[in-house]
Enzyme design. Sequence first.
Site, PDB file in Angstrom:
ATOM      1  CB  CYS A 133      -0.921  -0.002   1.214  1.00  0.00           C
ATOM      2  SG  CYS A 133      -1.985   1.451   1.327  1.00  0.00           S
ATOM      3  CB  CYS A 136      -0.542   2.381   4.022  1.00  0.00           C
ATOM      4  SG  CYS A 136      -2.180   1.841   3.503  1.00  0.00           S
ATOM      5  CG  ASP A 137       3.249   1.155   4.451  1.00  0.00           C
ATOM      6  OD1 ASP A 137       2.811   1.637   5.510  1.00  0.00           O
ATOM      7  OD2 ASP A 137       3.049  -0.014   4.099  1.00  0.00           O
TER       8      ASP A 137
END
Length: 325
Positions: A133, A136-137
């Site tokens: 992701c 997300c990261d």
Amino acid sequence: MRQLIIIGSGPAGYTAAIYAARANLKPLVIASSVEVGGELMNTTEVENFPGFPEGIQGPELMTKMEEQARKFGAEILYQDVTELDLAGPVKRVQLGSGAVEEAAAVIFATGSAYRKIGLPKEEHLSGRGVSWCATCDGFFFRERTIAVVGGGDSAMEEATFLTRFATKVYVIHRRDELRASKIMQERAMANEKIEFVWNSEVVDILGDEAVSGVVLKDTVDGSTRELDLQGVFVAIGNDPRTKLVHGQLDLTPEGTIWVDGRSSRTSVPGVFAAGDVIDPTYRQAVTAAASGTIAALDAEHFLAALDEAGAPEPNADQIEGLPVV
């Protein structure tokens, strides 16, 4: 017979449980015996969930959601669902133990699973350089050299997004042409930070405590080489966990559960769906949580309407032969 059963224990399932419990529906959450908390249990620091300006570890966030659901009266059961019968006014949920739970309404929030390459170190280095992701990261890869594995729209979108942070982004694809739409290809190819690695597949991920590189195999001549980098984003798709409802609920062309507009109502009355299992596009913890809210409110309205209509009790034929808990 219960009023409401929630299947799934990610952000959607637990948020639905919080809202349903506060509405005094006394929901039962069937959280799985293995995958309690969903994909966030495999995530390290979560920085984009509202209310945590310093960030929070994925497992801690899910533990807090579970505690909040319990606080308001939700019951959590750590078992797996093996079979569903969603037809008729009584919904039956068979568990791995052999027991059967019954309810007037069900919220299905089993999420989705990222497709994985299948390499031994892929799991070991999850959260330490391996991710599924970018949203997300990506922030954690500032000034790093990273790679995106895949050739579809998702891979192009991830690669383009990651150029906001990374110094260089390799796109590794097993063929010599992309599956992505033309506009997504053009956008990625025009980005000077992106370099394409054609006819290559990742056969090993290097590093013990953090990703230090990958081993690539040429899909044409079979030769191998190493590529130094600090992060690997796997973007080869994801699969909504809908196996239990195949043949019972209508699905979309993307394989997610069909719902009526912005509601959580599925094709079967009394069955609602929430989270990644209905979302082929965003797949974020916060959107899943919002979806769980909608499902709980829809279920509450459905159950209230049943009460007003004086819904009949299940008869003997409906429960014959089932070990009802």
